[in-house]
Design a protein around this motif. Sequence first.
Motif, PDB file in Angstrom:
ATOM      1  N   TRP A   4      12.823  -3.897   9.213  1.00 29.49           N
ATOM      2  CA  TRP A   4      11.754  -4.176   8.264  1.00 29.49           C
ATOM      3  C   TRP A   4      11.110  -2.842   7.913  1.00 29.49           C
ATOM      4  O   TRP A   4      10.726  -2.066   8.804  1.00 29.49           O
ATOM      5  CB  TRP A   4      10.702  -5.109   8.862  1.00 29.49           C
ATOM      6  CG  TRP A   4      11.112  -6.548   8.877  1.00 29.49           C
ATOM      7  CD1 TRP A   4      11.468  -7.301   9.954  1.00 29.49           C
ATOM      8  CD2 TRP A   4      11.178  -7.422   7.742  1.00 29.49           C
ATOM      9  NE1 TRP A   4      11.772  -8.580   9.582  1.00 29.49           N
ATOM     10  CE2 TRP A   4      11.600  -8.690   8.226  1.00 29.49           C
ATOM     11  CE3 TRP A   4      10.948  -7.265   6.386  1.00 29.49           C
ATOM     12  CZ2 TRP A   4      11.781  -9.786   7.384  1.00 29.49           C
ATOM     13  CZ3 TRP A   4      11.132  -8.361   5.542  1.00 29.49           C
ATOM     14  CH2 TRP A   4      11.538  -9.598   6.049  1.00 29.49           C
ATOM     15  N   LEU A   5      10.980  -2.561   6.620  1.00 32.37           N
ATOM     16  CA  LEU A   5      10.317  -1.346   6.153  1.00 32.37           C
ATOM     17  C   LEU A   5       8.884  -1.657   5.785  1.00 32.37           C
ATOM     18  O   LEU A   5       8.615  -2.586   5.009  1.00 32.37           O
ATOM     19  CB  LEU A   5      11.031  -0.783   4.923  1.00 32.37           C
ATOM     20  CG  LEU A   5      12.492  -0.358   5.101  1.00 32.37           C
ATOM     21  CD1 LEU A   5      13.078   0.035   3.745  1.00 32.37           C
ATOM     22  CD2 LEU A   5      12.614   0.788   6.083  1.00 32.37           C
ATOM     23  N   THR A   6       7.927  -0.887   6.337  1.00 34.71           N
ATOM     24  CA  THR A   6       6.526  -0.996   5.941  1.00 34.71           C
ATOM     25  C   THR A   6       5.992   0.408   5.664  1.00 34.71           C
ATOM     26  O   THR A   6       6.518   1.398   6.188  1.00 34.71           O
ATOM     27  CB  THR A   6       5.675  -1.683   7.021  1.00 34.71           C
ATOM     28  OG1 THR A   6       5.846  -1.008   8.284  1.00 34.71           O
ATOM     29  CG2 THR A   6       6.076  -3.142   7.188  1.00 34.71           C
ATOM     30  N   PHE A   7       4.927   0.485   4.858  1.00 33.39           N
ATOM     31  CA  PHE A   7       4.433   1.766   4.355  1.00 33.39           C
ATOM     32  C   PHE A   7       2.918   1.832   4.502  1.00 33.39           C
ATOM     33  O   PHE A   7       2.212   0.844   4.244  1.00 33.39           O
ATOM     34  CB  PHE A   7       4.787   1.936   2.871  1.00 33.39           C
ATOM     35  CG  PHE A   7       6.262   1.897   2.575  1.00 33.39           C
ATOM     36  CD1 PHE A   7       6.956   3.055   2.302  1.00 33.39           C
ATOM     37  CD2 PHE A   7       6.953   0.688   2.570  1.00 33.39           C
ATOM     38  CE1 PHE A   7       8.332   3.017   2.022  1.00 33.39           C
ATOM     39  CE2 PHE A   7       8.308   0.642   2.289  1.00 33.39           C
ATOM     40  CZ  PHE A   7       8.998   1.811   2.019  1.00 33.39           C
ATOM     41  N   GLY A   8       2.419   2.999   4.893  1.00 31.67           N
ATOM     42  CA  GLY A   8       0.984   3.211   4.881  1.00 31.67           C
ATOM     43  C   GLY A   8       0.483   3.398   3.460  1.00 31.67           C
ATOM     44  O   GLY A   8       1.260   3.681   2.537  1.00 31.67           O
ATOM     45  N   GLY A   9      -0.819   3.245   3.266  1.00 35.26           N
ATOM     46  CA  GLY A   9      -1.397   3.444   1.941  1.00 35.26           C
ATOM     47  C   GLY A   9      -1.070   2.324   0.978  1.00 35.26           C
ATOM     48  O   GLY A   9      -0.884   1.170   1.368  1.00 35.26           O
ATOM     49  N   GLU A  10      -0.982   2.677  -0.310  1.00 34.48           N
ATOM     50  CA  GLU A  10      -0.666   1.693  -1.341  1.00 34.48           C
ATOM     51  C   GLU A  10       0.778   1.212  -1.197  1.00 34.48           C
ATOM     52  O   GLU A  10       1.639   1.922  -0.686  1.00 34.48           O
ATOM     53  CB  GLU A  10      -0.865   2.311  -2.726  1.00 34.48           C
ATOM     54  CG  GLU A  10      -2.287   2.750  -3.017  1.00 34.48           C
ATOM     55  CD  GLU A  10      -3.247   1.575  -3.111  1.00 34.48           C
ATOM     56  OE1 GLU A  10      -2.822   0.506  -3.595  1.00 34.48           O
ATOM     57  OE2 GLU A  10      -4.404   1.723  -2.688  1.00 34.48           O
ATOM     58  N   ASN A  11       1.017  -0.003  -1.683  1.00 34.21           N
ATOM     59  CA  ASN A  11       2.373  -0.524  -1.635  1.00 34.21           C
ATOM     60  C   ASN A  11       3.304   0.357  -2.468  1.00 34.21           C
ATOM     61  O   ASN A  11       2.982   0.722  -3.600  1.00 34.21           O
ATOM     62  CB  ASN A  11       2.433  -1.953  -2.176  1.00 34.21           C
ATOM     63  CG  ASN A  11       1.811  -2.947  -1.225  1.00 34.21           C
ATOM     64  OD1 ASN A  11       1.694  -2.688  -0.035  1.00 34.21           O
ATOM     65  ND2 ASN A  11       1.413  -4.092  -1.751  1.00 34.21           N
ATOM     66  N   PRO A  12       4.459   0.714  -1.934  1.00 38.11           N
ATOM     67  CA  PRO A  12       5.401   1.552  -2.690  1.00 38.11           C
ATOM     68  C   PRO A  12       6.060   0.741  -3.798  1.00 38.11           C
ATOM     69  O   PRO A  12       6.047  -0.487  -3.786  1.00 38.11           O
ATOM     70  CB  PRO A  12       6.422   1.953  -1.625  1.00 38.11           C
ATOM     71  CG  PRO A  12       6.441   0.779  -0.701  1.00 38.11           C
ATOM     72  CD  PRO A  12       5.015   0.282  -0.645  1.00 38.11           C
ATOM     73  N   VAL A  13       6.653   1.450  -4.744  1.00 35.31           N
ATOM     74  CA  VAL A  13       7.363   0.800  -5.835  1.00 35.31           C
ATOM     75  C   VAL A  13       8.863   0.930  -5.586  1.00 35.31           C
ATOM     76  O   VAL A  13       9.388   2.047  -5.496  1.00 35.31           O
ATOM     77  CB  VAL A  13       6.987   1.413  -7.196  1.00 35.31           C
ATOM     78  CG1 VAL A  13       7.791   0.753  -8.317  1.00 35.31           C
ATOM     79  CG2 VAL A  13       5.488   1.261  -7.445  1.00 35.31           C
ATOM     80  N   LEU A  14       9.518  -0.203  -5.454  1.00 34.42           N
ATOM     81  CA  LEU A  14      10.965  -0.218  -5.269  1.00 34.42           C
ATOM     82  C   LEU A  14      11.622  -0.036  -6.633  1.00 34.42           C
ATOM     83  O   LEU A  14      11.333  -0.782  -7.571  1.00 34.42           O
ATOM     84  CB  LEU A  14      11.409  -1.530  -4.627  1.00 34.42           C
ATOM     85  CG  LEU A  14      12.860  -1.646  -4.152  1.00 34.42           C
ATOM     86  CD1 LEU A  14      12.961  -2.709  -3.054  1.00 34.42           C
ATOM     87  CD2 LEU A  14      13.815  -2.021  -5.281  1.00 34.42           C
ATOM     88  N   VAL A  15      12.502   0.967  -6.764  1.00 33.11           N
ATOM     89  CA  VAL A  15      13.080   1.284  -8.071  1.00 33.11           C
ATOM     90  C   VAL A  15      14.597   1.198  -8.086  1.00 33.11           C
ATOM     91  O   VAL A  15      15.201   1.212  -9.168  1.00 33.11           O
ATOM     92  CB  VAL A  15      12.645   2.694  -8.531  1.00 33.11           C
ATOM     93  CG1 VAL A  15      11.144   2.743  -8.767  1.00 33.11           C
ATOM     94  CG2 VAL A  15      13.074   3.766  -7.515  1.00 33.11           C
ATOM     95  N   SER A  16      15.230   1.116  -6.905  1.00 29.67           N
ATOM     96  CA  SER A  16      16.688   1.110  -6.879  1.00 29.67           C
ATOM     97  C   SER A  16      17.179   0.371  -5.650  1.00 29.67           C
ATOM     98  O   SER A  16      16.544   0.410  -4.586  1.00 29.67           O
ATOM     99  CB  SER A  16      17.223   2.548  -6.868  1.00 29.67           C
ATOM    100  OG  SER A  16      18.628   2.579  -6.792  1.00 29.67           O
TER     101      SER A  16
END
Length: 786
Positions: free
Chosen positions: A262-274
Amino acid sequence: MKQKPIKSILLGSMLVLCTWSFSLAQQVSQDTIVYTLTIEDALVDKTGKNIKAITVNGSIPGPTLRFKEGGYAVIYVKNEMDVETSVHWHGLILPNFFDGVPYLTTPPIKPGDTQKYEFPLKQSGTYWYHSHTMLQEQSGVYGSFVIEPIEQTLEYDHDLVLLLSDWTTEKPENVLRNLKRGNEWYNIKKGTATPLNKVINRGGFGAQMNFWKQRMEGADIADIYYSAFLTNGEKSVDYPEFKPGEKIRLRIINGSASTQFWLTFGGENPVLVSSDGLDVEPVAREKTFIAIAETYDFIVEIPENGKLEIKGTAQDGSGTTSAFLGNGEVMAAPNIAIPDKIGMMMKMAKMDMKMGAPAMKANPNDEKPLEMKEKWGMQMEGDSEMKGRNHSKMDSHGPDSNMNSMDTLTKREDHTTMDHSMAEGKMQNKGVGMDVAEGEMPGMDMFAEYNYDYLKAKEKTNFNAEKPVNDVLLNLTGNMWRYIWSMNGVPLSEADKIKVEAGKVTRITLNNLTMMHHPMHLHGHFFRVINANGEYSPLKHTVNVPPMQQVVIEFDGTETGDWFFHCHVLYHMMGGMARVFSYDTPRDPRLKPFSLKTLTQEGNHLFNWGTATVASNSTSLNLVSSNIRNQVNLDAEVGYNQNMELEFSYERYIYDYFRLFVGVNSENKVSKDWSELSTTAVAGIRFLTPYMFNLDVRMDSKLRPEFRISREIMVFPRTSIFGNYEYQMDFGWANDLPELKNGLPSNYEGETTWSAGVNYILSRNLSITGSYDNRFGGGGGLIMRF
């Protein structure tokens, strides 16, 4: 007078030609990028312990190879090991000969040899490479492969590859052997075991009984204990060079052998582009499941006063790995809750399903995939409609045809209807991305978060409506007890090729009849993953199929040659979950010296293991040598009261749980007297019954029937209880029985042997045991596994 202008014209033409040739050579030189990769053994320390591993150019992972779309790749791979190796370019569209599967598409790289791979770069995006030889990928033969697009369509300041992987300090061969012998140590070590006391405390005893009835210990998520999870070869990595406000394109690759994250990110939600190298409609993601062999690209922005954490959490919650971008206070990525395996069991037990589809069949030439689908798994409303529309004429075929194929070649109108119905969520079937009506089936939300509905292609991906479709149903099947994995109950070593017809669309229904996730990868192709976006369903090269769910994929037959299709859990692939997709074109003559059987029989090698018990009342030894169909056993037991029994047997597995055996048994007839041994031939059946009892029914050469039954149950963490019972009957059919006390002849004699005890697991190879045996009395000691 006329020759002078002719000479001038010739001279001028030659000058132009030379200038053009020089310009072309210069262009080729600029567009061709050359790499050399050296694969060699090395001692590597990732966890404080040096172990023998394999490096690419001296590192794990290997270097990132960067190219330009439209260019030409030339890669030399040098093998400095004393065993052969290979490299597969995962996700690349390239000539069949350079795909890198040894003995199928590409010759293996022998020790000391260098192999040249060369191919045009027809695509852009994030990809990777890895060994396709035995278990070398687990030992470190993998790296990233990035192709920059001709025209930049996304805005970002830098890009960064994050290659996730798993790391074991065991030899991969020993890992697979441990899985084959059914040792519970990995779940114990991870803290993910579900012993009976925990199940009862949760009120799940009924669910446990349901699982036992279907010959399953319980819900499972991941098989192996890993010492560490890595990002770019480290438990955690820092990239402080990124400045506030900069946009970073993260190229995230799951290069694990056996771990989904499972991938999670700090800060704002990232934008998946590919996804899998191809651009998709940008979408913000709070968390994303990345299956083994998938790639996802995200764009993140470095905050003004913070350091972003990007965390990969192993699917079973057994560990994490992180990357940190920027400087300042850490903006932590959210944690992922540890899965509730007992809760999963309880939900699954309430659902209308039949688990435990066979991983091997008595007759592998008689697959009958639709019959298997109808018998096993969850039967839901809409199944009949689906089968009537798309699978009405599927049948099994002989060994000379594509026995997996549903030979009905339907027109594209049917498939357009399929796209539309999925897009509106009206198809109530077991597929990813399909809605299920509320209250229709309890527990059906268990795997909803694994769907691909968030992926939408930037352009339509559907095929011409006039193209015929060849339907293929592949049930994903497995046996955790013996660790055999297959499709339609047939492992690779017993399977025929699946025929692909050029110019036709091949539609594959992947129906998972196991409790494990299976990331399925097709070499040399992109396929549509049919989801809620219909005509804009995404293109991928790897698709995760969740437990007891189904996914539909399809691709156009535009290639030639044979291509590998397999589960990318390395140990599942090695256990047999793979097939060869064939366009039925002539084999490359360069492969003539390399038999395809070398590949297809990889999972059918003999695995050897043993157990020795040294206790105060007896000593015993058990040795096993086993492959998919055959098993040889040697059992020896000596009590300190001088009772002894020795048995050698050969077993032939008919299917998963049933085998025939023959052997020789020898034991002393009189306690404490080894001068006279009774040796008999034995034959019978062995069967793993519902509720997980091992049953042995036999007859010896003295015509004495006997049955044996045994069971072991883990009741507390690390602690299991066991019992064995044997009863032999002698009717005097082939020998004289002792006289009764009144001098009359006896016509029956019975002999009972039983034992019971408790084992406590100390480590993978060592346990403490205490037991009572009606022949040897009580005692305790050690169990050693090797």
